[in-house]
Design an enzyme around this catalytic site. Structure first.
Site, short mmCIF file in Angstrom:
data_model
loop_
_atom_site.label_atom_id
_atom_site.label_comp_id
_atom_site.label_asym_id
_atom_site.label_seq_id
_atom_site.Cartn_x
_atom_site.Cartn_y
_atom_site.Cartn_z
N SER B 45 4.16 -66.45 -10.41
CA SER B 45 3.16 -66.22 -11.62
C SER B 45 3.11 -67.79 -12.10
CB SER B 45 3.95 -65.26 -12.64
OG SER B 45 2.81 -64.95 -13.49
N GLU B 46 1.76 -68.20 -12.04
CA GLU B 46 1.41 -69.76 -12.48
C GLU B 46 2.18 -69.96 -13.68
OE1 GLU B 46 -0.91 -67.40 -11.68
OE2 GLU B 46 -2.73 -67.79 -12.68
N ASN B 47 2.36 -69.30 -14.80
CA ASN B 47 3.02 -69.62 -16.08
C ASN B 47 4.35 -69.99 -15.95
OD1 ASN B 47 3.28 -66.71 -15.71
ND2 ASN B 47 3.86 -66.68 -17.75
#
Lengths: 232, 217
Positions: B45-47
């Site tokens: 998840s890119e966060n």
């Protein structure tokens, strides 16, 4: 070295009209709630805010937007804020949208003394307009620059008087790359512990990047999208 | 014709053991529900998380633990947390094996538009531009036509681009296609869908070679 200040009001001393601020967090996750509240109270205006998102209508940077304290937002995604959209479409608010990875790396570069770097994100799109484009081994890249930032404001879980920081879960997000990106970086933490209480092996952000630190209070930590599965 | 879950299920068959996978918001998120037996993948998840797990049980949700869609999630054993700069180093550095994302328009040369409708919707590109500019393998999931019935598989995008020459495979409610140098190559039909229907709803160059099998979902 003790960088502790009493509270958010003292931490934001020196933030003046027209300045550029960097604000950590992703959505409402890991945002510096106390500092944002103090900025609202201070009434400082014409701010340029660099932050991945713009909060929601009644929380996070949305509070500063509602109060018309922000002149320009630099973000990657601003989808959850109706007041933001209204101000943007009516031209009251200047908005620069940039790819999230570019925002993260520009933040990191700012803190790390790197004036510019090449990235493929945005090649062939309107993000590339006016930027230097260069071919490296057959792939095209854009030149992206570091920011110029007066104050960076970030939030961590624990910190000590030297400014050493420890984060929880996905609150590292933009808080870590933005540490040190301002002439002054303010860290607010949920718990300020005495010097020596943090294990040096476990520190995520070394204190050298931080100029002011304080223990915040009454964290609301609002959840934007509460998604759960049923028990059993 | 496939529904959203059918599309997700079909895409899930593209997962390979050991893949690191980034899932976009919407239908791509559903792919996590259909990972085939015997295959282990790690969701990024890119966060700032590897090893993203399912939604938490009621009462166990944490404000500090969200995915890129800002939903409360969990982390699986072996997972890790990191900052956004590190996250995009994984993406730009091509350490993520597969990106699955939604689109509003795609062209027969692999261009994609999914972040802006001028004058109507301006939410921002989030991490999409970084993902499509860097990923080696991009699967796009989308509806074949808009509500008015106009094709979204085009010769040229009408909306502002997210990336150029990057989409490799497309799964719609009607079919599976590869993007090749000669255009969209039809690989499979959704159950009950004819090649004629796909042809009539595809504006970009479409290659149909031999018998097109009906997909197994």
């Amino acid at each position: 070295m003790d960088k502790t200040v009493k509270n958010a009001e003292e931490a934001i001393q020196g933030i003046k009209d027209g300045m550029t601020l960097m604000v950590g967090g992703f959505g409402l996750c890991g945002i510096p709630e106390n500092s944002i509240a103090a900025l609202v109270k201070s009434g400082v205006k014409n701010l340029t805010c660099i932050s991945n998102n713009a909060g929601v209508d009644d929380f996070g940077l949305g509070l500063l937007l509602k109060n018309r304290q922000i002149k320009k937002m630099i973000s990657s995604y601003v989808g959850e804020n109706a007041e933001f959209e209204r101000q943007m479409l009516s031209g009251e608010l200047e908005v620069e949208l940039i790819p999230q990875g570019t925002l993260a790396e520009r933040s990191r570069a700012t803190a790390a003394g790197i004036p510019a770097f090449y990235t493929p994100a945005g090649y062939g799109t309107e993000v590339a307009n006016g930027k230097e484009i260069r071919d490296f081994e057959g792939k095209m890249y854009l030149l992206e620059h570091a920011f110029k930032v007066d104050f960076a404001i970030i939030k961590a879980w624990k910190g000590d008087p030297q400014g050493n920081l420890v984060f929880r879960a996905t609150t590292r997000n933009f808080n870590m790359p933005m540490a040190g990106a301002g002439r002054i970086t303010i860290a607010e933490v949920e718990e300020l512990v005495p010097e020596g209480a943090l294990d040096p092996e476990q520190i995520h952000t070394p204190g050298i990047f931080i100029k002011r630190i304080f223990e915040g209070k009454n964290y609301e930590k609002r959840i934007e999208q509460r998604t759960v599965r049923k028990n059993g | 014709m496939l529904d959203k879950n059918g599309i997700a299920k079909r895409i899930a068959r593209e997962l390979k053991n050991g893949y690191y996978v980034n899932l976009g918001i919407g239908i791509p998120t559903l792919v996590a529900n259909y990972v085939p037996e015997g295959i282990k993948v790690v969701f990024q998840s890119e966060n700032g998380m590897l090893g993203m797990g399912p939604f938490p049980f009621e009462g166990e949700e944490q404000a500090d633990l969200i995915n890129a869609g800002k939903q409360t999630v969990t982390i699986l054993p072996g997972g890790s947390f990191f900052d956004s700069a590190t996250s995009f180093a994984m993406i730009r550095g091509r350490h993520v094996d597969l990106t699955i994302l939604g689109a509003m328009e795609v062209t027969d040369t692999g261009d994609i538009a999914n972040w802006k409708v001028p004058g109507k919707m301006v939410k921002g590109m989030g991490g999409a531009m970084d993902l499509v500019a860097s990923a080696e393998n991009i699967i796009v999931t989308m509806m074949h036509t808009d509500k008015a019935g106009n094709s979204k598989l085009l010769k040229k995008c009408t909306l502002p681009l997210t990336g150029v020459n990057c989409v490799k495979k497309i799964v719609t409610e009607l079919c599976v296609m590869d993007v090749t140098p000669d255009g969209f190559k039809l690989l499979e039909r959704a159950p009950g869908v004819t090649v004629e229907e796909i042809k009539s709803k595809t504006q970009g160059r479409l290659i149909v070679e031999g018998e097109i099998p009906e997909m197994v979902v």
